[in-house]
Design a protein around this motif. Structure first.
Motif, short mmCIF file in Angstrom:
data_model
loop_
_atom_site.label_atom_id
_atom_site.label_comp_id
_atom_site.label_asym_id
_atom_site.label_seq_id
_atom_site.Cartn_x
_atom_site.Cartn_y
_atom_site.Cartn_z
N THR A 121 0.83 -1.20 0.00
CA THR A 121 0.00 0.00 0.00
C THR A 121 0.87 1.26 0.00
O THR A 121 1.83 1.36 0.75
N GLY A 122 0.51 2.19 -0.87
CA GLY A 122 1.24 3.45 -0.91
C GLY A 122 1.17 4.12 -2.26
O GLY A 122 0.49 3.64 -3.18
N THR A 123 1.88 5.21 -2.39
CA THR A 123 1.95 5.98 -3.63
C THR A 123 3.24 5.63 -4.36
O THR A 123 4.31 5.65 -3.77
N TYR A 124 3.11 5.31 -5.63
CA TYR A 124 4.26 4.94 -6.46
C TYR A 124 4.37 5.91 -7.63
O TYR A 124 3.37 6.23 -8.28
N THR A 125 5.59 6.32 -7.92
CA THR A 125 5.85 7.19 -9.06
C THR A 125 6.48 6.37 -10.18
O THR A 125 7.45 5.64 -9.95
N ILE A 126 5.91 6.46 -11.38
CA ILE A 126 6.47 5.74 -12.52
C ILE A 126 7.88 6.24 -12.81
O ILE A 126 8.12 7.45 -12.87
N ASP A 127 8.80 5.31 -12.97
CA ASP A 127 10.20 5.62 -13.26
C ASP A 127 10.39 5.59 -14.77
O ASP A 127 10.49 4.51 -15.37
N THR A 176 3.46 -4.29 -43.48
CA THR A 176 4.46 -4.35 -42.42
C THR A 176 3.98 -3.52 -41.24
O THR A 176 2.92 -2.89 -41.29
N ASN A 177 4.76 -3.53 -40.15
CA ASN A 177 4.39 -2.77 -38.95
C ASN A 177 5.42 -1.68 -38.67
O ASN A 177 6.62 -1.88 -38.88
N VAL A 178 4.94 -0.56 -38.19
CA VAL A 178 5.80 0.49 -37.66
C VAL A 178 5.66 0.47 -36.15
O VAL A 178 4.55 0.42 -35.61
N ARG A 179 6.81 0.48 -35.46
CA ARG A 179 6.81 0.50 -34.00
C ARG A 179 7.41 1.80 -33.51
O ARG A 179 8.36 2.32 -34.10
N GLY A 180 6.85 2.31 -32.45
CA GLY A 180 7.35 3.55 -31.89
C GLY A 180 7.12 3.60 -30.40
O GLY A 180 6.50 2.70 -29.81
N SER A 181 7.62 4.65 -29.77
CA SER A 181 7.44 4.82 -28.33
C SER A 181 7.43 6.31 -28.00
O SER A 181 7.78 7.16 -28.84
N PHE A 182 7.03 6.61 -26.77
CA PHE A 182 7.03 7.98 -26.27
C PHE A 182 8.08 8.06 -25.17
O PHE A 182 7.95 7.42 -24.12
N GLY A 183 9.12 8.86 -25.40
CA GLY A 183 10.25 8.89 -24.48
C GLY A 183 10.00 9.66 -23.20
O GLY A 183 10.72 9.45 -22.21
N GLU A 184 9.02 10.55 -23.19
CA GLU A 184 8.76 11.37 -22.01
C GLU A 184 7.35 11.11 -21.50
O GLU A 184 6.36 11.34 -22.21
N HIS A 185 7.29 10.62 -20.28
CA HIS A 185 5.99 10.35 -19.65
C HIS A 185 6.16 10.34 -18.14
O HIS A 185 7.27 10.16 -17.63
N GLU A 186 5.08 10.54 -17.44
CA GLU A 186 5.10 10.50 -15.99
C GLU A 186 3.75 10.00 -15.50
O GLU A 186 2.75 10.07 -16.22
N GLY A 187 3.75 9.49 -14.28
CA GLY A 187 2.49 8.98 -13.77
C GLY A 187 2.62 8.52 -12.33
O GLY A 187 3.72 8.44 -11.77
N THR A 188 1.47 8.22 -11.76
CA THR A 188 1.39 7.83 -10.36
C THR A 188 0.44 6.65 -10.20
O THR A 188 -0.62 6.60 -10.84
N LEU A 189 0.85 5.69 -9.36
CA LEU A 189 0.00 4.58 -8.98
C LEU A 189 -0.31 4.73 -7.50
O LEU A 189 0.59 4.93 -6.69
N GLU A 190 -1.59 4.65 -7.16
CA GLU A 190 -2.01 4.63 -5.76
C GLU A 190 -2.51 3.22 -5.47
O GLU A 190 -3.60 2.84 -5.87
N LEU A 191 -1.68 2.43 -4.79
CA LEU A 191 -2.03 1.05 -4.49
C LEU A 191 -2.55 0.93 -3.07
O LEU A 191 -1.91 1.42 -2.13
N ASP A 192 -3.69 0.32 -2.93
CA ASP A 192 -4.30 0.08 -1.61
C ASP A 192 -4.40 -1.42 -1.42
O ASP A 192 -5.30 -2.08 -1.94
#
Length: 204
Positions: free
Chosen positions: A27-33, A49-65
Motif C-alpha cells: 500500500t502506498g503511492t508509487y511514481t512511474i520511473d 508491415t508494422n511500424v513500431r514507436g514509443s514515447f520517451g517522455e511520460h510521468e504517472g502515479t499509482l495509488e495502491l491500496d
C-alpha cells in the motif's frame, strides 16, 4: 498476488477477512520511473508491415491500496512531442496537425476508473484515455511482475500490458490511398506498457 479487485462470489465478509499481508505491505503511492519504463505502439504500414514507436517522455502515479485493492488508481501523462519511430521525418509528421497536433494538444492522458483481477497475476484496468480533444474509455490488460527492493533501497513494483484501439475513435483519421489498393496507415493500433514504479517515502 492480487493488486486489484479480485472477482469473488463469496460473501463480502469473507473477502474482507482474506487480506494478504504481503499485498497490504505494498500500500502506498508509487511514481512511474521513466528511465525503466516504456510506453509504445505498433501500427500497420502500407498494408504489409508494422511500424513500431514509443514515447520517451511520460510521468504517472499509482495509488495502491493493498487492504482495499479496488480503491487502487493510476494516472499517466505522455508528452506527444517525445514520439520516436526511428525516422525523424515520420516523427515530425506524427506531431503535426495531420495526426496528434502536439502544439495544440501536447499531452495524451490516462485516468483510471476501475480495476479487477482476471486470474493469477493477470489484471484489467479501465479508465479514460484522452488524445487531442477526445476522451474515450480504454481497458488495459496487465500482468503484475512482482515487487522488489532495488540496490538503492527503493521499493519497486512492475507491470506489463497491452491494449488495442482504433485511432479513428480519437480523431486520428489521416491516411493516404495506395496505388495497389488499401491505405498507408492502419486504423488498429496496439499499445504496449512496461512499467516500473517506485514507492514514495512515508510523509514525515
Amino acid at each position: 498476488m492480487a493488486l486489484f479487485n479480485r472477482k469473488n462470489n463469496a460473501p463480502s465478509t469473507t473477502a474482507t477477512l482474506a487480506v494478504d499481508p504481503a499485498l497490504a505491505a505494498l500500500t502506498g503511492t508509487y511514481t512511474i520511473d521513466p528511465a525503466h519504463s516504456s510506453i509504445g505502439f505498433t501500427v500497420r504500414h502500407a498494408m504489409v508491415t508494422n511500424v513500431r514507436g514509443s514515447f520517451g517522455e511520460h510521468e504517472g502515479t499509482l495509488e495502491l491500496d493493498g487492504s482495499n485493492p479496488a480503491a487502487s488508481t493510476a494516472t499517466i501523462d505522455v508528452k506527444i512531442a517525445s514520439v520516436d519511430t526511428g525516422i525523424a521525418d515520420r516523427d515530425g509528421h506524427l506531431v503535426s496537425g495531420d495526426f496528434f497536433d502536439a502544439e495544440k494538444f501536447p499531452l495524451m492522458t490516462f485516468r483510471s476508473t476501475a480495476a479487477e483481477q482476471l486470474g493469477g497475476d493477470a489484471y484489467r484496468i479501465t479508465g479514460d484515455l484522452t488524445i487531442k480533444d477526445v476522451t474515450r474509455p480504454l481497458s488495459i490488460d496487465l500482468e503484475f511482475n512482482g515487487s522488489a527492493t532495488d540496490p538503492y533501497g527503493n521499493q519497486r513494483v512492475g507491470f506489463e500490458g497491452s491494449a488495442e484501439i482504433l485511432r479513428s475513435d480519437w480523431g486520428l483519421t489521416y491516411n493516404a490511398a495506395l496505388e495497389t489498393g488499401g491505405v498507408l496507415v492502419g486504423d488498429k493500433v496496439k499499445l504496449n506498457f512496461d512499467i516500473s514504479a517506485i514507492k514514495a517515502a512515508p510523509a514525515a
